[in-house]
Design a protein around this motif. Structure first.
Motif, mmCIF file in Angstrom:
data_model
loop_
_atom_site.group_PDB
_atom_site.id
_atom_site.type_symbol
_atom_site.label_atom_id
_atom_site.label_comp_id
_atom_site.label_asym_id
_atom_site.label_seq_id
_atom_site.Cartn_x
_atom_site.Cartn_y
_atom_site.Cartn_z
ATOM 1 N N CYS A 116 0.094 -1.399 -1.318
ATOM 2 C CA CYS A 116 -0.694 -0.355 -1.962
ATOM 3 C C CYS A 116 -0.209 -0.227 -3.391
ATOM 4 C CB CYS A 116 -0.539 0.980 -1.234
ATOM 5 S SG CYS A 116 -1.824 2.150 -1.725
ATOM 6 N N CYS A 118 -0.103 2.671 -5.278
ATOM 7 C CA CYS A 118 0.247 4.007 -5.789
ATOM 8 C C CYS A 118 1.679 4.157 -6.289
ATOM 9 C CB CYS A 118 -0.089 5.095 -4.772
ATOM 10 S SG CYS A 118 0.615 4.847 -3.140
ATOM 11 N N CYS A 126 -4.109 4.903 -5.540
ATOM 12 C CA CYS A 126 -3.925 3.677 -4.762
ATOM 13 C C CYS A 126 -4.812 2.537 -5.260
ATOM 14 C CB CYS A 126 -4.197 3.957 -3.289
ATOM 15 S SG CYS A 126 -3.175 5.272 -2.614
HETATM 16 ZN ZN ZN Z 1 -1.265 4.249 -1.963
#
Ligand code: ZN
Ligand code: PBG
Length: 321
Positions: A116, A118, A126
């Motif tokens: 991901c 983020c 994200c």
């Molecule tokens: Zn994320």
């Protein structure tokens, strides 16, 4: 009258008719690795959880290796973040270096790599951001590059947690094209927009700096939609599917277990922190509550449980055999 109590009359007989058992092999322990040296930072909102720099990680890696749980889930925290999350797919990024270190030194630990953006984006979302929108299709190539880069570093399982549509297919294709046909995908399929993630965002330093994740993570009211997400991820090539969080979504776990794919449940940070806080206050018996919670997740139908309680639970389960 049915004498149900007959089969409850001693621990031996209760053990004999027990329907569900949590085994250490069901458990995966999440760890947080930061850039830098000689770091072991406590995460305030998650008692017992620390961020480690690679040079201090042996402390936790040894414990994982000796615990006989199945493996770990790795979250890297880079010191540099930017709009396009370049650190996420840098072959020398913090997560890639940590995965290489673990795979070179601990052959018995299964390494699951969360995929991901983020932790690596300056805005904390994200996916790729344009104005106030989180773009779906523009994010897929970045996730694919990240997955390939982590597989190259030695990750045993790739676990996309971003909730962009089509990411499992995109990642599967990228892995295959780069020769990683045998690297399984554990998809965070039914991942809900949950208040239970907030301690994790302290731990991973990944809180979004504007808005929230509700345009990509699922609405917590939707059980039928969770089934559609799961079926879609299976069709796109997921080898293992996941429901997250776990305890407030046992109905979804139960439903998901009908699809006959290996099923993981993520017992998330907020679920962990609530137990720890109550235990620290002396309000509950931590061991009893943790084993009850993990048993409930398993009873609902999960095969694999990702949990910050894994190392404690491993000790307690060993005592109980
Ligand atoms: Zn994320
Ligand atoms: C990254 C990711 C998150 C978690 C796992 N992977 C955070 C989020 O979606 O905000 C949460 C785990 C936890 O709360 O323990 N997308």
């Amino acid at each position: 009258m049915q004498r149900f109590r007959r089969l409850r009359s001693s621990e031996n007989i209760r053990r004999l008719v027990r329907e569900t058992r949590v085994d250490r092999s069901n458990l995966i322990y999440p760890i947080f690795i930061v850039e830098g040296e000689n770091i072991k930072n406590p995460v305030d909102s998650m008692p017992g959880v620390f961020q480690y720099s690679i040079d201090r990680a042996d402390e936790i890696l040894k414990e994982i290796s000796e615990s006989k749980i199945s493996g770990l889930m790795i979250f890297g925290i880079p010191s540099h973040k930017d709009e396009l999350a370049t650190g996420a797919y840098d072959d020398n990024g913090i997560t890639q270096r940590a995965v290489r270190y673990i795979k070179n030194n601990y052959h018995d630990i299964l390494v699951v790599a969360d995929v991901c953006l983020c932790e690596y984006t300056s805005h904390g979302h994200c996916g790729v951001v344009h104005g106030d929108k989180i773009l779906n299709d523009e994010t897929l190539p970045l996730l694919s590059k990240m997955a390939v880069s982590l597989a190259k570093a030695g990750a045993d399982i790739i676990a996309p947690s971003d909730m962009m549509d089509g990411r499992v297919a995109a990642i599967r294709q990228a892995l295959d094209e780069n020769g990683f046909i045998d690297t399984p995908i554990m998809a965070y399929s039914a991942k809900f927009a949950s208040g239970y993630y907030s301690p994790f965002r302290d731990a991973a330093e990944s809180a979004p700096c504007f808005g929230d994740r509700k345009t990509y993570q699922m609405d917590c009211a939707n059980g039928r939609e969770a089934v559609r997400e799961i079926i879609d991820d299976i069709n796109e090539g997921a080898d293992i599917v996941m429901v997250k969080p776990a305890l407030a979504y046992l109905d979804v776990i139960k439903e998901a277990s009908r699809y006959d794919y290996p099923l993981a449940a993520y017992n998330v940070s907020g679920e962990y922190s609530m137990v720890k806080a109550a235990a620290q206050n002396g309000w509950i018996d931590e061991k009893r509550i943790v084993l009850e919670n993990l048993t409930a997740i398993k009873r609902a139908g999960a095969d694999i449980i990702i949990t910050y309680h894994a190392l404690d639970a491993a000790k307690w389960l060993e005592e109980n055999v």
